[in-house]
Design a protein around this motif. Structure first.
Motif, PDB file in Angstrom:
ATOM      1  N   SER A   1       0.839  -1.198   0.000  1.00 24.37           N
ATOM      2  CA  SER A   1       0.000   0.000   0.000  1.00 24.37           C
ATOM      3  C   SER A   1       0.875   1.250   0.000  1.00 24.37           C
ATOM      4  N   LYS A   2       0.609   2.127  -0.941  1.00 19.51           N
ATOM      5  CA  LYS A   2       1.339   3.394  -1.018  1.00 19.51           C
ATOM      6  C   LYS A   2       0.754   4.429  -0.052  1.00 19.51           C
ATOM      7  N   ASP A   3      -0.394   4.098   0.546  1.00 22.44           N
ATOM      8  CA  ASP A   3      -1.062   5.022   1.460  1.00 22.44           C
ATOM      9  C   ASP A   3      -0.649   4.831   2.916  1.00 22.44           C
ATOM     10  N   LEU A   4       0.145   3.808   3.205  1.00 24.90           N
ATOM     11  CA  LEU A   4       0.576   3.524   4.569  1.00 24.90           C
ATOM     12  C   LEU A   4       2.065   3.772   4.732  1.00 24.90           C
ATOM     13  N   THR A   5       2.440   4.267   5.894  1.00 22.12           N
ATOM     14  CA  THR A   5       3.864   4.407   6.212  1.00 22.12           C
ATOM     15  C   THR A   5       4.410   3.033   6.615  1.00 22.12           C
ATOM     16  N   PRO A   6       5.727   2.878   6.573  1.00 24.19           N
ATOM     17  CA  PRO A   6       6.307   1.611   7.041  1.00 24.19           C
ATOM     18  C   PRO A   6       5.909   1.286   8.489  1.00 24.19           C
ATOM     19  N   ASN A   7       5.814   2.294   9.350  1.00 26.51           N
ATOM     20  CA  ASN A   7       5.413   2.030  10.739  1.00 26.51           C
ATOM     21  C   ASN A   7       3.967   1.578  10.841  1.00 26.51           C
ATOM     22  N   ALA A   8       3.096   2.070   9.987  1.00 25.14           N
ATOM     23  CA  ALA A   8       1.707   1.611   9.986  1.00 25.14           C
ATOM     24  C   ALA A   8       1.645   0.140   9.568  1.00 25.14           C
ATOM     25  N   LYS A   9       2.469  -0.232   8.620  1.00 26.74           N
ATOM     26  CA  LYS A   9       2.525  -1.632   8.184  1.00 26.74           C
ATOM     27  C   LYS A   9       3.041  -2.529   9.308  1.00 26.74           C
ATOM     28  N   LEU A  10       4.041  -2.049  10.029  1.00 27.79           N
ATOM     29  CA  LEU A  10       4.572  -2.805  11.160  1.00 27.79           C
ATOM     30  C   LEU A  10       3.517  -2.934  12.264  1.00 27.79           C
ATOM     31  N   LEU A  11       2.788  -1.868  12.519  1.00 28.44           N
ATOM     32  CA  LEU A  11       1.726  -1.917  13.525  1.00 28.44           C
ATOM     33  C   LEU A  11       0.635  -2.905  13.108  1.00 28.44           C
ATOM     34  N   TYR A  12       0.291  -2.919  11.824  1.00 25.87           N
ATOM     35  CA  TYR A  12      -0.689  -3.888  11.329  1.00 25.87           C
ATOM     36  C   TYR A  12      -0.203  -5.303  11.644  1.00 25.87           C
TER      37      TYR A  12
ATOM     38  N   SER B   1       2.791   1.985  22.195  1.00 25.42           N
ATOM     39  CA  SER B   1       3.768   3.075  22.281  1.00 25.42           C
ATOM     40  C   SER B   1       4.998   2.646  23.074  1.00 25.42           C
ATOM     41  N   GLU B   2       4.809   1.880  24.133  1.00 26.90           N
ATOM     42  CA  GLU B   2       5.947   1.373  24.900  1.00 26.90           C
ATOM     43  C   GLU B   2       6.717   0.312  24.120  1.00 26.90           C
ATOM     44  N   LEU B   3       6.001  -0.512  23.383  1.00 23.80           N
ATOM     45  CA  LEU B   3       6.636  -1.557  22.591  1.00 23.80           C
ATOM     46  C   LEU B   3       7.554  -0.972  21.525  1.00 23.80           C
ATOM     47  N   TYR B   4       7.092   0.079  20.858  1.00 23.06           N
ATOM     48  CA  TYR B   4       7.855   0.665  19.746  1.00 23.06           C
ATOM     49  C   TYR B   4       8.539   1.983  20.095  1.00 23.06           C
ATOM     50  N   ASN B   5       8.465   2.370  21.370  1.00 25.12           N
ATOM     51  CA  ASN B   5       9.141   3.577  21.840  1.00 25.12           C
ATOM     52  C   ASN B   5       8.752   4.821  21.039  1.00 25.12           C
ATOM     53  N   VAL B   6       7.450   4.987  20.882  1.00 29.57           N
ATOM     54  CA  VAL B   6       6.896   6.170  20.224  1.00 29.57           C
ATOM     55  C   VAL B   6       5.767   6.707  21.110  1.00 29.57           C
TER      56      VAL B   6
ATOM     57  N   ASN C   1       1.939   8.021  22.299  1.00 30.23           N
ATOM     58  CA  ASN C   1       0.554   7.560  22.121  1.00 30.23           C
ATOM     59  C   ASN C   1      -0.083   8.232  20.910  1.00 30.23           C
ATOM     60  N   VAL C   2       0.265   9.495  20.689  1.00 31.96           N
ATOM     61  CA  VAL C   2      -0.269  10.241  19.544  1.00 31.96           C
ATOM     62  C   VAL C   2       0.164   9.580  18.236  1.00 31.96           C
ATOM     63  N   THR C   3       1.418   9.159  18.171  1.00 37.08           N
ATOM     64  CA  THR C   3       1.909   8.476  16.966  1.00 37.08           C
ATOM     65  C   THR C   3       1.128   7.196  16.721  1.00 37.08           C
ATOM     66  N   ILE C   4       0.913   6.408  17.772  1.00 38.23           N
ATOM     67  CA  ILE C   4       0.148   5.166  17.630  1.00 38.23           C
ATOM     68  C   ILE C   4      -1.271   5.477  17.179  1.00 38.23           C
ATOM     69  N   SER C   5      -1.871   6.492  17.748  1.00 40.80           N
ATOM     70  CA  SER C   5      -3.228   6.895  17.365  1.00 40.80           C
ATOM     71  C   SER C   5      -3.290   7.244  15.878  1.00 40.80           C
ATOM     72  N   ARG C   6      -2.316   7.976  15.404  1.00 43.47           N
ATOM     73  CA  ARG C   6      -2.272   8.342  13.977  1.00 43.47           C
ATOM     74  C   ARG C   6      -2.091   7.108  13.087  1.00 43.47           C
ATOM     75  N   LEU C   7      -1.240   6.182  13.512  1.00 44.29           N
ATOM     76  CA  LEU C   7      -1.019   4.964  12.722  1.00 44.29           C
ATOM     77  C   LEU C   7      -2.292   4.122  12.664  1.00 44.29           C
ATOM     78  N   ILE C   8      -2.971   3.991  13.789  1.00 41.84           N
ATOM     79  CA  ILE C   8      -4.226   3.237  13.813  1.00 41.84           C
ATOM     80  C   ILE C   8      -5.261   3.924  12.934  1.00 41.84           C
ATOM     81  N   SER C   9      -5.349   5.241  13.028  1.00 44.11           N
ATOM     82  CA  SER C   9      -6.299   5.990  12.193  1.00 44.11           C
ATOM     83  C   SER C   9      -6.010   5.779  10.712  1.00 44.11           C
ATOM     84  N   SER C  10      -4.750   5.705  10.347  1.00 44.88           N
ATOM     85  CA  SER C  10      -4.364   5.462   8.960  1.00 44.88           C
ATOM     86  C   SER C  10      -4.816   4.073   8.503  1.00 44.88           C
ATOM     87  N   LEU C  11      -4.652   3.083   9.375  1.00 47.40           N
ATOM     88  CA  LEU C  11      -5.084   1.720   9.042  1.00 47.40           C
ATOM     89  C   LEU C  11      -6.608   1.645   8.921  1.00 47.40           C
TER      90      LEU C  11
END
Length: 98
Positions: free
Chosen positions: A17-28, A49-54, A56-66
């Motif tokens: 998917s060209k619409d997802l960042t690599p981190n969104a793919k990893l989160l998936y 966020s603790e697992l990937y050291n980022v 909560n806002v970043t995780i929220s954005r990645l989930i929203s993207s998925l």
């Protein structure tokens, strides 16, 4: 907390998917590893966020993207009579993955 599998799955539709960042793919992939038999994952943003050291806002954005791209479905239940979140679970959207 869900016990993760020893492996994660990233279907081609997600991987390329060209619409997802690599981190969104990893989160998936992490969501697939934590998913129960019904395809649901109960892990919190704090857990991810603790697992990937980022943040909560970043995780929220990645989930929203998925969610926006149709790869997962976010279901939220609220405490009765309030807007306070009781439970949130993420479900793999098998209709998007062939």
């Amino acid at each position: 907390m869900n016990k993760p599998n020893y492996y994660a799955i990233i279907p081609a539709e997600v991987r390329y998917s060209k619409d997802l960042t690599p981190n969104a793919k990893l989160l998936y992939a992490e969501i697939t590893a934590l998913s129960q038999k019904d395809g649901s994952c109960w892990a919190s943003n704090k857990y991810f966020s603790e697992l990937y050291n980022v943040s909560n806002v970043t995780i929220s954005r990645l989930i929203s993207s998925l969610v926006k791209n149709g790869f997962i479905i976010r279901n939220i239940t609220y405490n009765k009579g309030t807007k306070e979140i009781d439970k949130r679970y993420l479900q793999l959207n098998s209709e998007t993955i062939e």
